[in-house]
Motif scaffolding. Structure first.
Motif, mmCIF file in Angstrom:
data_model
loop_
_atom_site.group_PDB
_atom_site.id
_atom_site.type_symbol
_atom_site.label_atom_id
_atom_site.label_comp_id
_atom_site.label_asym_id
_atom_site.label_seq_id
_atom_site.Cartn_x
_atom_site.Cartn_y
_atom_site.Cartn_z
ATOM 1 N N ASN A 54 0.817 -1.215 0.000
ATOM 2 C CA ASN A 54 0.000 0.000 0.000
ATOM 3 C C ASN A 54 0.852 1.269 0.000
ATOM 4 O O ASN A 54 0.500 2.265 -0.644
ATOM 5 C CB ASN A 54 -0.939 0.005 1.203
ATOM 6 N N LEU A 78 2.111 1.741 -3.528
ATOM 7 C CA LEU A 78 1.020 2.222 -4.378
ATOM 8 C C LEU A 78 0.717 3.687 -4.087
ATOM 9 O O LEU A 78 0.574 4.503 -5.014
ATOM 10 C CB LEU A 78 -0.226 1.365 -4.141
ATOM 11 N N HIS A 79 0.633 4.028 -2.813
ATOM 12 C CA HIS A 79 0.343 5.404 -2.407
ATOM 13 C C HIS A 79 1.410 6.360 -2.931
ATOM 14 O O HIS A 79 1.102 7.453 -3.431
ATOM 15 C CB HIS A 79 0.267 5.481 -0.879
ATOM 16 N N TYR A 136 -1.289 -7.653 -5.774
ATOM 17 C CA TYR A 136 -2.631 -7.564 -5.185
ATOM 18 C C TYR A 136 -3.525 -8.708 -5.679
ATOM 19 O O TYR A 136 -4.358 -9.221 -4.925
ATOM 20 C CB TYR A 136 -3.269 -6.215 -5.515
ATOM 21 N N SER A 146 -8.829 -2.683 2.037
ATOM 22 C CA SER A 146 -8.462 -2.470 0.631
ATOM 23 C C SER A 146 -9.164 -1.277 0.004
ATOM 24 O O SER A 146 -8.938 -0.983 -1.170
ATOM 25 C CB SER A 146 -8.811 -3.719 -0.201
ATOM 26 N N THR A 156 -6.941 1.367 -1.215
ATOM 27 C CA THR A 156 -6.143 0.724 -2.257
ATOM 28 C C THR A 156 -6.890 0.705 -3.582
ATOM 29 O O THR A 156 -6.334 1.046 -4.637
ATOM 30 C CB THR A 156 -5.797 -0.723 -1.846
ATOM 31 N N TYR A 199 -6.983 4.097 -5.228
ATOM 32 C CA TYR A 199 -5.709 4.419 -5.873
ATOM 33 C C TYR A 199 -5.549 3.656 -7.193
ATOM 34 O O TYR A 199 -5.052 4.198 -8.188
ATOM 35 C CB TYR A 199 -4.541 4.080 -4.948
#
Length: 267
Positions: free
Chosen positions: A89, A92-93, A139, A161, A164, A167
């Motif tokens: 995460n 991804l962030h 994922y 999630s 997530t 995003y």
């Protein structure tokens, strides 16, 4: 040299998943320090994991997730949160926030516009595209692994999630012209629809429907009237449509197959 032995790697990864699905064997595996070394190497994509293809990495993450969530101990789920979920995460962030920041800077039309435009172009480079595919595949493996666990653990995955998925939808919009990234993101949402949706309570179900609605809106916006001269464009588009229809089919199945726990809490 071992990375070239594709069949051996796949058989080993399949065996790892099989052992991870079984609670007795997974409880033994997870207590071994080598398990967490493997988990760290896979999640951070370190050598020699970089040498194997995405399919096998995905199998490994599936097995790692099974082992962690099949265990009744809160200690291992906490370890899973910190060592796997949070790392994915955070990565991804970081990517999404960097893209958002650069786009906003470009819109301001200030002195940094050229610099920001050039910086934004780096997110279309082969190395970054590969990182995106690896991340989304991770994922996918996580959801496939979670689907072999209890309904409580599956609900837990969805509850953690939600940001997530927001995003990933942003990435879907940003990479709408890149077939590989579009396909793997569609596949991820299809996996959620297939393996997670049936366990969601009405509140969580409505949240997931909003994600699918946005997915459809982005896909429609970016493909309406689109023309291309790419050789495999029709084949790629058909694959996208097939995956999307498969996802929608699982949404319809929710009306007939529902294992939700009405007492699940919303986050």
């Amino acid at each position: 040299m071992w990375a070239s032995e594709s069949d051996v790697i796949k058989e080993t990864a399949d065996l790892f998943v099989t052992l991870s699905v079984k609670k007795d064997s997974s409880s033994i595996i997870i207590k071994n320090d080598l398990f967490w070394t493997l988990a760290n190497n896979v999640i951070t994509n370190q050598m020699p994991i970089q040498l194997i293809n995405e399919e096998y990495k995905r199998l490994l993450i599936k097995g790692i997730t099974c082992s962690c969530l099949n265990n009744s101990s809160d200690e291992y789920r906490l370890h899973f949160d910190r060592s796997i979920f949070q790392i994915l995460n955070q990565r991804l962030h970081s990517i999404v926030e960097s893209i958002h920041t650069l786009i906003e800077e470009i819109k301001l039309n200030n002195n940094n516009k050229i610099h920001c435009t050039n910086a934004l172009q780096t997110f279309y480079s082969e190395s970054v595209l590969s990182q995106i595919s690896t991340l989304i595949n991770s994922y996918c493996g996580l959801i496939e692994g979670g689907s072999r666990c209890s309904s409580e653990q599956i609900t837990y995955l969805f509850e953690h999630s939600q940001q997530t998925l927001q995003y990933i939808l942003d990435l879907f919009d940003f990479y709408h012209n890149y077939c590989d990234q579009v396909q793997i993101i569609l596949e991820l949402f299809s996996l959620y629809a297939e393996h997670v949706l049936v366990y969601l309570n009405p509140s969580h179900t409505n949240i997931f429907y909003t994600y699918i609605l946005r997915l459809l809106q982005i896909f429609t916006k970016c493909n309406y009237g689109k023309k291309t001269k790419e050789v495999n464009a029709d084949e790629d588009f058909n694959a996208h449509i097939y995956t999307l229809l498969n996802c929608l089919n699982h949404l319809l199945a929710k009306d007939f197959i529902d294992f939700s726990n009405e007492n699940s809490t919303n986050t």
